[in-house]
Write a protein that holds these residues in place. Structure first.
Motif, PDB file in Angstrom:
ATOM      1  N   HIS A   8       1.000  -1.233  -0.198  1.00 18.77           N
ATOM      2  CA  HIS A   8       0.406  -0.616  -0.351  1.00 18.77           C
ATOM      3  C   HIS A   8       0.891   0.791   0.140  1.00 18.77           C
ATOM      4  N   ARG A   9       1.402   1.242   0.537  1.00 18.34           N
ATOM      5  CA  ARG A   9       2.934   2.332   1.044  1.00 18.34           C
ATOM      6  C   ARG A   9       4.099   2.717  -0.302  1.00 18.34           C
ATOM      7  N   VAL A  10       3.706   1.349  -0.850  1.00 17.87           N
ATOM      8  CA  VAL A  10       4.873   1.872  -1.977  1.00 17.87           C
ATOM      9  C   VAL A  10       3.697   2.297  -3.511  1.00 17.87           C
ATOM     10  N   ILE A  11       2.557   1.867  -3.624  1.00 19.70           N
ATOM     11  CA  ILE A  11       1.419   2.167  -4.641  1.00 19.70           C
ATOM     12  C   ILE A  11       1.569   3.378  -4.203  1.00 19.70           C
ATOM     13  N   SER A  12       1.274   4.311  -2.876  1.00 19.06           N
ATOM     14  CA  SER A  12       0.485   5.349  -3.066  1.00 19.06           C
ATOM     15  C   SER A  12       2.131   6.431  -2.766  1.00 19.06           C
ATOM     16  N   ALA A  39       1.979  15.158  -5.164  1.00 18.05           N
ATOM     17  CA  ALA A  39       1.890  14.484  -3.777  1.00 18.05           C
ATOM     18  C   ALA A  39       0.736  14.381  -2.969  1.00 18.05           C
ATOM     19  N   LEU A  40      -0.464  15.451  -3.311  1.00 14.87           N
ATOM     20  CA  LEU A  40      -1.420  15.403  -2.622  1.00 14.87           C
ATOM     21  C   LEU A  40      -2.289  14.026  -3.054  1.00 14.87           C
ATOM     22  N   ILE A  41      -2.518  14.078  -4.316  1.00 18.60           N
ATOM     23  CA  ILE A  41      -2.985  12.269  -4.647  1.00 18.60           C
ATOM     24  C   ILE A  41      -2.550  10.817  -3.889  1.00 18.60           C
ATOM     25  N   GLY A  42      -0.850  11.452  -3.836  1.00 13.92           N
ATOM     26  CA  GLY A  42      -0.451   9.677  -2.793  1.00 13.92           C
ATOM     27  C   GLY A  42      -1.018   9.981  -1.830  1.00 13.92           C
ATOM     28  N   PHE A  43      -0.503  10.935  -1.071  1.00 17.45           N
ATOM     29  CA  PHE A  43      -1.289  11.390   0.443  1.00 17.45           C
ATOM     30  C   PHE A  43      -2.910  10.309   0.693  1.00 17.45           C
ATOM     31  N   ALA A  44      -3.708  11.197  -0.522  1.00 19.48           N
ATOM     32  CA  ALA A  44      -5.149  10.368  -0.649  1.00 19.48           C
ATOM     33  C   ALA A  44      -5.635   9.171  -0.092  1.00 19.48           C
ATOM     34  N   TYR A  45      -4.358   9.053  -1.352  1.00 17.38           N
ATOM     35  CA  TYR A  45      -4.683   6.998  -1.058  1.00 17.38           C
ATOM     36  C   TYR A  45      -4.061   6.251   0.030  1.00 17.38           C
ATOM     37  N   TRP A  46      -3.197   6.875   0.865  1.00 16.21           N
ATOM     38  CA  TRP A  46      -1.683   6.191   1.360  1.00 16.21           C
ATOM     39  C   TRP A  46      -3.116   6.133   2.774  1.00 16.21           C
ATOM     40  N   TYR A  47      -3.763   7.751   3.204  1.00 15.14           N
ATOM     41  CA  TYR A  47      -4.581   8.313   3.614  1.00 15.14           C
ATOM     42  C   TYR A  47      -6.227   6.763   3.750  1.00 15.14           C
ATOM     43  N   TRP A  48      -6.472   7.258   2.344  1.00  9.36           N
ATOM     44  CA  TRP A  48      -8.331   6.349   2.340  1.00  9.36           C
ATOM     45  C   TRP A  48      -8.233   5.411   1.371  1.00  9.36           C
ATOM     46  N   GLY A  49      -7.246   5.048   0.989  1.00  6.29           N
ATOM     47  CA  GLY A  49      -7.584   3.657   0.270  1.00  6.29           C
ATOM     48  C   GLY A  49      -7.651   2.475   1.030  1.00  6.29           C
ATOM     49  N   PRO A  50      -7.668   1.424  -0.229  1.00  9.16           N
ATOM     50  CA  PRO A  50      -7.890   0.528   0.884  1.00  9.16           C
ATOM     51  C   PRO A  50      -7.658  -0.428   2.015  1.00  9.16           C
ATOM     52  N   ALA A  51      -7.594  -1.176   2.923  1.00  7.64           N
ATOM     53  CA  ALA A  51      -7.589  -1.061   3.956  1.00  7.64           C
ATOM     54  C   ALA A  51      -6.999  -3.133   3.498  1.00  7.64           C
ATOM     55  N   TRP A  52      -5.925  -3.157   4.253  1.00  4.62           N
ATOM     56  CA  TRP A  52      -5.394  -4.618   4.318  1.00  4.62           C
ATOM     57  C   TRP A  52      -5.371  -5.060   5.472  1.00  4.62           C
ATOM     58  N   PRO A  53      -6.055  -6.281   4.816  1.00  2.82           N
ATOM     59  CA  PRO A  53      -6.574  -7.659   3.927  1.00  2.82           C
ATOM     60  C   PRO A  53      -7.778  -7.010   3.304  1.00  2.82           C
ATOM     61  N   PRO A  54      -8.117  -7.090   1.892  1.00  5.52           N
ATOM     62  CA  PRO A  54      -9.156  -6.877   1.422  1.00  5.52           C
ATOM     63  C   PRO A  54     -10.309  -7.710   2.396  1.00  5.52           C
ATOM     64  N   LEU A  55     -11.702  -6.786   2.188  1.00  8.63           N
ATOM     65  CA  LEU A  55     -12.643  -7.769   3.141  1.00  8.63           C
ATOM     66  C   LEU A  55     -13.713  -7.539   2.373  1.00  8.63           C
TER      67      LEU A  55
END
Length: 55
Positions: A8-12, A39-55
């Protein structure tokens, strides 16, 4: 750190770098607004991106 959190961090970080890189390839110059946008899009993906493990 679980494996999913690392991915998740690598993707962001990749998104944060890819936005200004694509803008540079398209325009031939790098502008501050594209760095900030990446930077804003990467931070937004890191903060609001998918939870791990996927539900």
């Amino acid at each position: 750190m679980p494996h999913g959190a690392a991915v998740h961090r690598v993707i962001s970080a990749g998104v944060a770098v890819a936005v200004p890189a694509i803008a540079f390839m398209a325009n031939g110059e790098i502008d501050m607004e594209f760095i900030v946008l990446g930077a804003l899009i990467g931070f937004a993906y890191w903060y609001w991106g998918p939870a791990w493990p996927p539900l």
